[in-house]
Design a protein around this motif. Sequence first.
Motif, PDB file in Angstrom:
ATOM      1  N   PRO A 287       9.971  79.981  85.079  1.00  0.00           N
ATOM      2  CA  PRO A 287      11.222  78.966  83.709  1.00  0.00           C
ATOM      3  C   PRO A 287      12.643  79.372  84.471  1.00  0.00           C
ATOM      4  O   PRO A 287      13.472  80.219  85.061  1.00  0.00           O
ATOM      5  N   CYS A 288      13.079  78.288  83.895  1.00  0.00           N
ATOM      6  CA  CYS A 288      14.708  77.386  83.984  1.00  0.00           C
ATOM      7  C   CYS A 288      15.540  79.059  82.833  1.00  0.00           C
ATOM      8  O   CYS A 288      15.100  79.066  81.311  1.00  0.00           O
ATOM      9  N   PRO A 289      16.165  79.613  83.476  1.00  0.00           N
ATOM     10  CA  PRO A 289      17.056  80.677  82.996  1.00  0.00           C
ATOM     11  C   PRO A 289      18.324  80.371  82.161  1.00  0.00           C
ATOM     12  O   PRO A 289      18.847  81.447  81.433  1.00  0.00           O
ATOM     13  N   LYS A 290      18.828  78.989  82.036  1.00  0.00           N
ATOM     14  CA  LYS A 290      19.673  78.588  81.680  1.00  0.00           C
ATOM     15  C   LYS A 290      19.320  78.622  80.299  1.00  0.00           C
ATOM     16  O   LYS A 290      18.603  78.128  79.658  1.00  0.00           O
ATOM     17  N   LEU A 291      21.316  78.511  79.668  1.00  0.00           N
ATOM     18  CA  LEU A 291      21.310  78.398  78.112  1.00  0.00           C
ATOM     19  C   LEU A 291      21.934  76.909  78.160  1.00  0.00           C
ATOM     20  O   LEU A 291      22.853  77.086  78.407  1.00  0.00           O
ATOM     21  N   VAL A 292      20.613  76.017  76.705  1.00  0.00           N
ATOM     22  CA  VAL A 292      21.304  75.093  76.738  1.00  0.00           C
ATOM     23  C   VAL A 292      20.993  74.990  75.483  1.00  0.00           C
ATOM     24  O   VAL A 292      20.971  75.551  74.256  1.00  0.00           O
TER      25      VAL A 292
ATOM     26  N   GLN B  21      11.383  68.646  85.148  1.00  0.00           N
ATOM     27  CA  GLN B  21      12.710  67.954  85.242  1.00  0.00           C
ATOM     28  C   GLN B  21      13.778  68.494  84.650  1.00  0.00           C
ATOM     29  O   GLN B  21      14.483  67.414  83.798  1.00  0.00           O
ATOM     30  N   CYS B  22      14.097  69.811  84.718  1.00  0.00           N
ATOM     31  CA  CYS B  22      15.304  69.932  83.531  1.00  0.00           C
ATOM     32  C   CYS B  22      16.870  69.655  84.034  1.00  0.00           C
ATOM     33  O   CYS B  22      17.632  69.742  83.771  1.00  0.00           O
ATOM     34  N   GLY B  23      16.432  69.048  85.412  1.00  0.00           N
ATOM     35  CA  GLY B  23      18.243  69.159  85.985  1.00  0.00           C
ATOM     36  C   GLY B  23      18.623  70.059  86.894  1.00  0.00           C
ATOM     37  O   GLY B  23      19.323  70.137  87.349  1.00  0.00           O
ATOM     38  N   HIS B  24      18.059  71.581  86.357  1.00  0.00           N
ATOM     39  CA  HIS B  24      18.173  73.020  86.907  1.00  0.00           C
ATOM     40  C   HIS B  24      17.549  72.916  88.664  1.00  0.00           C
ATOM     41  O   HIS B  24      16.556  72.449  88.593  1.00  0.00           O
ATOM     42  N   ARG B  25      17.534  73.868  89.225  1.00  0.00           N
ATOM     43  CA  ARG B  25      17.232  74.438  90.712  1.00  0.00           C
ATOM     44  C   ARG B  25      17.255  75.683  90.321  1.00  0.00           C
ATOM     45  O   ARG B  25      18.559  76.158  89.938  1.00  0.00           O
ATOM     46  N   CYS B  26      16.621  76.067  91.102  1.00  0.00           N
ATOM     47  CA  CYS B  26      15.937  77.163  91.248  1.00  0.00           C
ATOM     48  C   CYS B  26      16.796  78.589  91.710  1.00  0.00           C
ATOM     49  O   CYS B  26      17.947  78.020  92.509  1.00  0.00           O
ATOM     50  N   LEU B  27      17.316  79.220  91.253  1.00  0.00           N
ATOM     51  CA  LEU B  27      18.318  80.746  92.019  1.00  0.00           C
ATOM     52  C   LEU B  27      17.485  82.229  92.497  1.00  0.00           C
ATOM     53  O   LEU B  27      18.611  82.339  93.300  1.00  0.00           O
ATOM     54  N   LEU B  28      16.674  81.742  93.120  1.00  0.00           N
ATOM     55  CA  LEU B  28      15.143  83.148  93.971  1.00  0.00           C
ATOM     56  C   LEU B  28      15.942  82.604  95.504  1.00  0.00           C
ATOM     57  O   LEU B  28      16.170  81.699  95.404  1.00  0.00           O
ATOM     58  N   LEU B  29      15.907  83.251  95.838  1.00  0.00           N
ATOM     59  CA  LEU B  29      16.054  83.748  97.557  1.00  0.00           C
ATOM     60  C   LEU B  29      14.842  82.838  97.277  1.00  0.00           C
ATOM     61  O   LEU B  29      13.241  83.119  97.044  1.00  0.00           O
ATOM     62  N   CYS B  30      14.196  82.211  98.605  1.00  0.00           N
ATOM     63  CA  CYS B  30      13.042  81.663  99.217  1.00  0.00           C
ATOM     64  C   CYS B  30      11.769  82.432  99.031  1.00  0.00           C
ATOM     65  O   CYS B  30      12.016  83.414  99.805  1.00  0.00           O
ATOM     66  N   HIS B  31      11.373  81.812  98.316  1.00  0.00           N
ATOM     67  CA  HIS B  31       9.919  82.631  97.857  1.00  0.00           C
ATOM     68  C   HIS B  31       8.748  81.814  98.226  1.00  0.00           C
ATOM     69  O   HIS B  31       8.890  80.912  97.326  1.00  0.00           O
ATOM     70  N   PRO B  32       7.756  82.896  97.360  1.00  0.00           N
ATOM     71  CA  PRO B  32       6.176  81.931  98.001  1.00  0.00           C
ATOM     72  C   PRO B  32       5.791  81.721  95.927  1.00  0.00           C
ATOM     73  O   PRO B  32       6.677  82.639  95.456  1.00  0.00           O
TER      74      PRO B  32
END
Length: 896
Positions: free
Chosen positions: A203-208, A187-198
């Motif tokens: 893991p969230c790649p954003k910098l915080v 529940q980091c608040g970010h969403r998946c950036l990949l294309l629709c995948h199985p």
Amino acid sequence: MAAAAGSRPPPTPDPASQLIFSDTDASGSDGDGDEAAGRGVALEDSIFAAYLHISGRASPDLSKIRSFLASAAGRGPLVSCLICLERVRPGDPAWSCASGCHALFHLICIQSWAQQSSHRPPSTTSPAAAAAASSDWPCPKCRLPYPRTQIPRSYLCFCGKVEDPPADPWILPHSCGEVCDRPLRDQCGHRCLLLCHPGPCPPCPKLVSSRCFCGSREDVRRCAQKLFSCNKPCPKPLPCQKHRCPERCHEGPCPPCQVREVYSCACGKTKEERECSEKEFRCEARCTGMLGCGKHVCDRGCHSGPCGDCPLQGRRTCPCGKKEYKGVSCDMDVPTCGSTCEKTLSCKIHRCPERCHRGPCVETCRMVVMKSCRCWGLKKEVPCYQDLVCERKCQQVRDCGRHACKRRCCDGDCPPCPEICGRKLRCNNHKCPSPCHRGACAPCPLMVSISCSCGETQFEVPCGTEKNQKPPRCSRPCRISRLCRHKSECRSHKCHYGACPPCRLECGDELSCGHKCKERCHGPVPPPNPEFTLKPTKKKLNKHLECAPGSPCPPCKEVIWVPCFGRHIGEERAMLCHNKRWFSCQNLCGNLLSCGNHYCTKPCHVLKNQTSTLDQYGQGDSNPEKQDQLLLNAVTKQGEPCEDCFLPCQKVREPSCPHPCPLPCHSSECPPCKVLVKRSCHCGTMVHAFECIHYNSLTNEEQQRIRSCGGPCHRKLPNCPHLCSEICHLGQCPSVDHCNKKVNVRCACNNLKKEWLCQEVLKAYRSSGRDPKDVPKNQFGVGILACSTECENKVKVVKSELQHRKANETKEHPVVEVASVPKRRRRRERIQEARQASKFQIIKANIQRGLIISLIFMVIVASVYYGYKGLFLLSDWMNEREEQRLHRRTGVPRFN
């Protein structure tokens, strides 16, 4: 910075790079491996484009997702539905466990699984627990429970945004091709950036910006790894508030304090060395302090603080609590009140029936009550403390649907089945270890490793599918060396199971007959490897191999031509070298016999003058028994003479004669024929007898001359009824057309008559166009003369006489014209006319008819009379019998 990264739209992937592996690519040849690997990299780059843009290509977080991508694209081992064990193809509607194992199943299979699991009968007695158990269904692989409301109803893509995703060859199967956009974990608040995948989202790649666990250091890190340790000593105090945490910066609460010191117990009587976190403890000694009354000792154990007030101080009552005693000190016993105790017993229904007493009431309630057993099958009066249990066994089927309850006196809430399911799973290798249950068993989650014979190449498949697998293809050469003589000539082959392929070269060994063995190589072979036992074995036909590996060369099969005993032309036979032998053909011997006229009719045999030996045609066989048999046959047939001629002589005599020679068949000339030959004369009147040699030695003219009898010919002429008047001669009679005998010639009505010469009559017939041969002998000469007027008058007189005679006959017997009546009817009418009787016969017939009618009438009248009278007699007899029966019954005398 994080907000900017979250708002940046993902880069648009290159359509040319969105390549996936189709079924054909997955099962292609080894030569297409490089091209398939390149397309796999292009597929991953298209899906991971947005993530790689942030984290870089060397990110270790994508390894697990790559395996799920390979499975969904049909390139990996995880392509089978664990329910039906069939392959999940790119075009099949599918469902994946999005919360647990992320396994892929057929949509129909998971719907059936969920329905069966959610409708299983509950095994608990609590209604709430039963409702909760019946509303959940587990994932077939990870057993993660799902509520009944989440039973899949439609075919969705992996991210769940698109229903029935189209089958596009340029995107991943079962994917919509759009950005996943699912919330990331933690529940980091970010969403998946990949294309629709199985599979799970990375893991969230954003910098915080985040602090370490102890809060002493702040750093910029990726969102999935924002919780970190600074590796410095933890500055937090321990719960004892005396010591500090000895560990370095860590996650979660600090551990208990482990500093060891000497501490006293709660009462202070005992001291022990203990850890700081366990410094508060109690000893085993009893407390010897006095209570607040100063009369009683504290009965508690080791404790801290004052012992407290005496529990006997305050309001004092009798043991049953009905009567209160005031002013009674705590050291005095309160007397009983004498009334009934009436405390509620342990059954919570009845009260104690004894008088007020000290101590606890009786534990067992002995009141007799009417109780029913748990299954309501028995009702009986029993003591209250005793449970009523009948002997009837419950026959209700348990929740497994297979076994009966069999519990004695069951209340209807049958317990779960304690049996183990034990049914074979669909893999046919393992049995279900779960408790006995309804529906299909869970699929076998194990994986089976299949390797080649040398063990260099292997792959894993789900348990149960190994029977349909083929052994892996290994490109390494076989390590087993050949043992035959063509070891250096045979080509090497790849790693394999079972026996090595047989040597296909020609044997080439020299046989005893001088020929070379032309069979396939049958030298010794190395022992075979174990067979590939995972795949189903097929029944192999037991083929009879003439040359088994390691066996000696077979007999020579070179084809040679062997003549027969009689050396007949065209009767040579093609035989195998090891089976060559003399033989008798189907022809006769055919050699000239000693008579010089006939030929031998014996079957083909060896002649006396034949010089061929057994060494030339009968030897060369490796079988000693066959050689002995051939030698015996050759000895018995060697020099067999031809047959003797017993036929009569069949030569043609000179001069030619129809009579056979009386001597047997001979080579010299036949003796002269002395047989008498009978020959008739030319006219057939006399028969002459001549010697055959004398008659046949004459010429034709002399034979015709001596056969003449010298008398008249006596042969009938062909055109007239007269005989030939010439001397016996040969050939046609000379007076055929010049007969000078006289013939009576008549007219057609035989009234005129004259004498003519026979030759004139013949001329008259020919001139009239008639052939004399067709004229009968008794009509010869009739009709030659023409009729005169006298002939006509005579004919008229004869006709008038005939007409007069016919008229008289018609008067005597009139002619009745008969219509066209059938023949049978006319015959019947003639019979009826012939049967017309006289008047006497008619009267006689009428009298007989009247007598018969009167006799019949008298018989009818007599039968009616006597029948009517018989009825009265029968009625009287029955009345008499009735009176007799009444007399015997009542005893009243009869009055006649």
